[in-house]
Design a protein around this motif. Structure first.
Motif, PDB file in Angstrom:
ATOM      1  N   PRO A  12      -3.592   3.863  -4.708  1.00 59.58           N
ATOM      2  CA  PRO A  12      -2.385   4.451  -4.116  1.00 59.58           C
ATOM      3  C   PRO A  12      -2.093   5.854  -4.665  1.00 59.58           C
ATOM      4  O   PRO A  12      -1.271   6.578  -4.103  1.00 59.58           O
ATOM      5  N   LEU A  13      -2.766   6.237  -5.742  1.00 62.46           N
ATOM      6  CA  LEU A  13      -2.603   7.589  -6.285  1.00 62.46           C
ATOM      7  C   LEU A  13      -3.408   8.621  -5.496  1.00 62.46           C
ATOM      8  O   LEU A  13      -3.259   9.822  -5.712  1.00 62.46           O
ATOM      9  N   SER A  14      -4.262   8.163  -4.597  1.00 57.77           N
ATOM     10  CA  SER A  14      -5.044   9.069  -3.747  1.00 57.77           C
ATOM     11  C   SER A  14      -4.122   9.749  -2.741  1.00 57.77           C
ATOM     12  O   SER A  14      -3.104   9.191  -2.341  1.00 57.77           O
ATOM     13  N   GLY A  15      -4.510  10.951  -2.321  1.00 60.09           N
ATOM     14  CA  GLY A  15      -3.737  11.641  -1.291  1.00 60.09           C
ATOM     15  C   GLY A  15      -3.805  13.144  -1.445  1.00 60.09           C
ATOM     16  O   GLY A  15      -4.470  13.678  -2.336  1.00 60.09           O
ATOM     17  N   ILE A  16      -3.095  13.816  -0.561  1.00 63.28           N
ATOM     18  CA  ILE A  16      -3.052  15.279  -0.561  1.00 63.28           C
ATOM     19  C   ILE A  16      -2.141  15.772  -1.682  1.00 63.28           C
ATOM     20  O   ILE A  16      -1.019  15.287  -1.838  1.00 63.28           O
ATOM     21  N   VAL A  17      -2.648  16.730  -2.451  1.00 63.06           N
ATOM     22  CA  VAL A  17      -1.871  17.372  -3.515  1.00 63.06           C
ATOM     23  C   VAL A  17      -1.863  18.865  -3.233  1.00 63.06           C
ATOM     24  O   VAL A  17      -2.921  19.455  -2.990  1.00 63.06           O
ATOM     25  N   THR A  18      -0.670  19.471  -3.258  1.00 61.86           N
ATOM     26  CA  THR A  18      -0.534  20.904  -3.029  1.00 61.86           C
ATOM     27  C   THR A  18       0.124  21.539  -4.246  1.00 61.86           C
ATOM     28  O   THR A  18       1.194  21.110  -4.682  1.00 61.86           O
ATOM     29  N   ARG A  19      -0.546  22.550  -4.778  1.00 65.40           N
ATOM     30  CA  ARG A  19      -0.014  23.341  -5.895  1.00 65.40           C
ATOM     31  C   ARG A  19      -0.494  24.768  -5.715  1.00 65.40           C
ATOM     32  O   ARG A  19      -1.615  24.999  -5.271  1.00 65.40           O
ATOM     33  N   ASP A  20       0.333  25.703  -6.061  1.00 68.02           N
ATOM     34  CA  ASP A  20      -0.020  27.120  -5.983  1.00 68.02           C
ATOM     35  C   ASP A  20      -0.499  27.497  -4.578  1.00 68.02           C
ATOM     36  O   ASP A  20      -1.375  28.347  -4.417  1.00 68.02           O
ATOM     37  N   GLY A  21       0.056  26.849  -3.554  1.00 64.63           N
ATOM     38  CA  GLY A  21      -0.315  27.154  -2.182  1.00 64.63           C
ATOM     39  C   GLY A  21      -1.670  26.614  -1.748  1.00 64.63           C
ATOM     40  O   GLY A  21      -2.156  26.930  -0.670  1.00 64.63           O
ATOM     41  N   ILE A  22      -2.286  25.784  -2.564  1.00 62.24           N
ATOM     42  CA  ILE A  22      -3.603  25.211  -2.260  1.00 62.24           C
ATOM     43  C   ILE A  22      -3.462  23.702  -2.153  1.00 62.24           C
ATOM     44  O   ILE A  22      -2.902  23.062  -3.046  1.00 62.24           O
ATOM     45  N   SER A  23      -3.981  23.141  -1.066  1.00 60.07           N
ATOM     46  CA  SER A  23      -3.952  21.693  -0.866  1.00 60.07           C
ATOM     47  C   SER A  23      -5.362  21.118  -0.978  1.00 60.07           C
ATOM     48  O   SER A  23      -6.312  21.691  -0.447  1.00 60.07           O
ATOM     49  N   VAL A  24      -5.466  19.995  -1.668  1.00 56.34           N
ATOM     50  CA  VAL A  24      -6.732  19.271  -1.782  1.00 56.34           C
ATOM     51  C   VAL A  24      -6.451  17.789  -1.561  1.00 56.34           C
ATOM     52  O   VAL A  24      -5.323  17.329  -1.720  1.00 56.34           O
ATOM     53  N   ASP A  25      -7.477  17.064  -1.198  1.00 67.09           N
ATOM     54  CA  ASP A  25      -7.385  15.628  -1.014  1.00 67.09           C
ATOM     55  C   ASP A  25      -7.985  14.955  -2.249  1.00 67.09           C
ATOM     56  O   ASP A  25      -9.193  15.045  -2.486  1.00 67.09           O
ATOM     57  N   VAL A  26      -7.146  14.335  -3.043  1.00 72.10           N
ATOM     58  CA  VAL A  26      -7.588  13.633  -4.246  1.00 72.10           C
ATOM     59  C   VAL A  26      -7.937  12.205  -3.836  1.00 72.10           C
ATOM     60  O   VAL A  26      -7.089  11.489  -3.302  1.00 72.10           O
ATOM     61  N   GLN A  27      -9.177  11.812  -4.058  1.00 73.93           N
ATOM     62  CA  GLN A  27      -9.618  10.472  -3.705  1.00 73.93           C
ATOM     63  C   GLN A  27     -10.060   9.737  -4.967  1.00 73.93           C
ATOM     64  O   GLN A  27     -10.960  10.191  -5.672  1.00 73.93           O
ATOM     65  N   ILE A  28      -9.400   8.625  -5.213  1.00 73.96           N
ATOM     66  CA  ILE A  28      -9.719   7.768  -6.355  1.00 73.96           C
ATOM     67  C   ILE A  28     -10.092   6.419  -5.759  1.00 73.96           C
ATOM     68  O   ILE A  28      -9.294   5.801  -5.056  1.00 73.96           O
ATOM     69  N   TYR A  29     -11.327   5.974  -6.016  1.00 76.32           N
ATOM     70  CA  TYR A  29     -11.809   4.774  -5.330  1.00 76.32           C
ATOM     71  C   TYR A  29     -12.827   4.014  -6.167  1.00 76.32           C
ATOM     72  O   TYR A  29     -13.354   4.514  -7.157  1.00 76.32           O
TER      73      TYR A  29
END
Length: 87
Positions: A12-29
């Protein structure tokens, strides 16, 4: 059952993270139904992937490693990643 046919369980900690105007998809599996360590992968907006070569005892440890990488290297380090391995 072949490994490539196994289902994945996503934290459930997976998902889109946006910081400093940059978004990434964090996938923990990990493989579903298995009590195996967690894998951490970060995918940028163009599909570039950064994968940790270390497996984590918990999904919280994996998410913490992502946060530490952001503090140490910045969000830009994940942009246009081409199959980078981190540990």
């Amino acid at each position: 059952m072949a490994i490539e046919d196994r289902e994945l369980e996503y934290s459930p900690l997976s998902g889109i993270v946006t910081r400093d105007g940059i978004s990434v998809d964090v996938q923990i599996y990990r493989f579903a139904g298995a009590d195996e360590p967690w894998q951490l992968e970060v995918i940028d907006h163009e599909g570039g992937s950064t994968v940790w070569d270390y497996r984590f005892a918990s999904d919280k440890h994996a998410y913490r490693a992502f946060g530490e990488a952001v503090v140490r290297e910045g969000m830009r380090s994940f942009v246009n990643a081409q199959a980078k391995l981190l540990h």
